[in-house]
Design a protein around this motif. Structure first.
Motif, PDB file in Angstrom:
ATOM      1  N   PHE A 228       0.833  -1.136   0.284  1.00  0.00           N
ATOM      2  CA  PHE A 228      -0.072   0.113  -0.207  1.00  0.00           C
ATOM      3  C   PHE A 228       1.058   1.620   0.053  1.00  0.00           C
ATOM      4  O   PHE A 228       0.057   2.336   0.300  1.00  0.00           O
ATOM      5  N   ASN A 229       2.129   0.716  -0.079  1.00  0.00           N
ATOM      6  CA  ASN A 229       3.431   2.219   0.027  1.00  0.00           C
ATOM      7  C   ASN A 229       4.326   1.762  -0.938  1.00  0.00           C
ATOM      8  O   ASN A 229       4.539   1.252  -1.496  1.00  0.00           O
ATOM      9  N   PRO A 230       4.756   2.925  -1.124  1.00  0.00           N
ATOM     10  CA  PRO A 230       5.786   3.553  -2.668  1.00  0.00           C
ATOM     11  C   PRO A 230       7.085   2.785  -2.203  1.00  0.00           C
ATOM     12  O   PRO A 230       7.473   2.113  -0.671  1.00  0.00           O
ATOM     13  N   TYR A 251      -0.307  -4.676  -7.069  1.00  0.00           N
ATOM     14  CA  TYR A 251       0.302  -3.072  -6.615  1.00  0.00           C
ATOM     15  C   TYR A 251       1.134  -2.934  -7.843  1.00  0.00           C
ATOM     16  O   TYR A 251       2.216  -1.966  -8.498  1.00  0.00           O
ATOM     17  N   GLU A 252       1.460  -4.174  -8.707  1.00  0.00           N
ATOM     18  CA  GLU A 252       2.504  -4.318  -9.471  1.00  0.00           C
ATOM     19  C   GLU A 252       2.467  -2.934 -10.631  1.00  0.00           C
ATOM     20  O   GLU A 252       3.177  -3.037 -11.535  1.00  0.00           O
ATOM     21  N   ARG A 253       1.204  -3.603 -11.925  1.00  0.00           N
ATOM     22  CA  ARG A 253       1.134  -3.150 -12.875  1.00  0.00           C
ATOM     23  C   ARG A 253      -1.011  -2.817 -12.935  1.00  0.00           C
ATOM     24  O   ARG A 253      -1.177  -4.299 -12.343  1.00  0.00           O
ATOM     25  N   ALA A 279      -3.695  -8.668  -2.060  1.00  0.00           N
ATOM     26  CA  ALA A 279      -2.656  -7.650  -1.788  1.00  0.00           C
ATOM     27  C   ALA A 279      -1.863  -7.654  -3.008  1.00  0.00           C
ATOM     28  O   ALA A 279      -0.986  -7.082  -3.799  1.00  0.00           O
ATOM     29  N   GLY A 280      -1.171  -8.457  -1.847  1.00  0.00           N
ATOM     30  CA  GLY A 280       0.067  -9.706  -2.272  1.00  0.00           C
ATOM     31  C   GLY A 280       0.271 -10.788  -1.579  1.00  0.00           C
ATOM     32  O   GLY A 280       0.222 -11.431  -0.858  1.00  0.00           O
TER      33      GLY A 280
END
Ligand code: AMP
Ligand code: MG
Length: 348
Positions: A228-230, A251-253, A279-280
């Motif tokens: 959820f974060n950079p 969050y990957e693509r 989420a991952g």
């Protein structure tokens, strides 16, 4: 439609925490400062770090090998062997090399194990969405309906004697995005070891292989990315040596239309991204081809079925991060994974 698209694949999604002390500079045999090179290949940022046996020629050889594999396995380059196979769909089998044959064979075994949730014939649907590319868009239902019948791994025919691959229906297309980096990581780790390297890190945009241990004989510490974060925000870390660590995540693509966000792992039954609790998910395995195929497979299966599936496999461990910020890990990581972020809750 305002379309904002971001691809984080140029960044490592998992990064390595290194605790080696600085030294006066590399020598040919033992150094604590690695001989390191980064290149943009396979649509991602690839970094190889050699901590011993530091000959630049080894890096030349390794990167040449990666380029060669990219020229065979990519869909985003002209005249690749993979394109040849796809273009001959419904027409004829195509003789292929060992790399392509082995990858497709391994991928098909994961398709069977996941009952088709993992399916490399997802190509026509991937091409409609183009997630991660500047031309990404939400396809129409009519487009999806027209592409779905072409997605079926049981229509891939392998002939071991002739080393050929045949896509039995016209318009079929293999996409190796879920597995090619894992295969490549294994090839490069083997290449480094054959060159006498005993302590190294292979990082293909977050698809990691740790060769040996750190120079001092202790395991590498690998951070697990906070989904959820950079980048470089981690939720915790694991200690590994001679293992692969691969993550798949929302969050990957992804494609953000303003109204909705669509990630890149697509359901072969609906043509839309899988929508579940994950989420991952990070897979720890001896071979990166298994880790890569499994990270995508397990993501597709969802939390409950994914945990069950990983637990049924020998020598495979996993860390799941849910959209509710809960963290689940398999038995083999009982004394290994350390949660360092208080925003996440470890479920035992
Ligand atoms: P990964 O990041 O390893 O999980 O792989 C995701 C990539 O695999 C996507 O960008 C697609 O190229 C491809 N892909 C998407 N959905 C699937 C699926 N259901 N089975 C196999 N490959 C897929
Ligand atoms: Mg994968």
């Amino acid at each position: 439609m305002k379309s904002i698209m971001r691809s984080m694949t140029l960044f490592s999604l998992i990064f390595i925490l290194l605790f080696s002390t600085a030294c006066s500079g590399p020598t040919n045999d033992v150094a604590t400062t690695p001989l390191r090179r980064t290149e943009l290949l396979m649509g991602t940022s690839i970094t190889l770090s050699l901590y011993d046996h530091q000959y630049p020629q080894i890096l030349d050889l390794a990167f040449d090998t990666i380029k060669q594999l990219e020229n065979e396995l990519s869909l985003n380059k002209d005249d690749t062997l993979l394109l040849e196979v796809n273009e001959a769909s419904g027409v004829s089998p195509i003789p292929v090399n060992e790399a392509l044959f082995d990858i497709v064979q391994k991928g098909l075994s994961y398709s069977a194990l996941t009952d088709g949730a993992f399916d490399m014939t997802i190509g026509p649907i991937v091409k409609l969405w183009n997630i991660g590319m500047p031309e990404a868009r939400v396809p129409s239902q009519a487009e999806i309906d027209a592409a779905l019948p072409k997605i079926d791994y049981t229509n891939v025919s392998l002939n071991e004697t002739d080393s050929t691959i045949y896509l039995e229906e016209a318009g079929m297309a293999l996409d190796l995005g879920a597995i090619a980096k894992g295969y490549t990581a294994d090839v490069i780790a083997d290449l480094l070891k054959a060159q006498g390297v005993e302590h190294a890190l292979v990082d293909l945009g977050g698809n990691i292989y740790t060769v040996g241990t750190k120079l001092d004989g202790t395991p590498w510490k690998v951070g697990i990315q906070d989904p959820f974060n950079p980048r470089n925000n981690i939720i915790g870390h694991i200690s590994v040596s001679e293992q692969s660590i691969v993550t798949s995540g929302i969050y990957e693509r992804f494609l953000d239309t303003g109204d909705a966000t669509y990630h890149h792992i697509l359901n072969p039954e609906t043509g839309y991204p899988f929508d579940n609790e994950i989420a991952g998910v990070t897979i720890i395995s001896n071979y990166s081809i298994d880790g890569d195929a499994l990270s995508t497979s397990v993501f597709a299966l969802g939390l409950e079925e994914g945990i069950e599936f990983v637990t049924s496999l020998e020598g495979i461990d996993a860390i799941f991060i849910t959209k509710d910020q809960e963290v689940y890990k398999t038995e083999g990581l009982k004394d290994n994974f350390v949660l360092t972020s208080d925003k996440f809750k470890l479920i035992d």
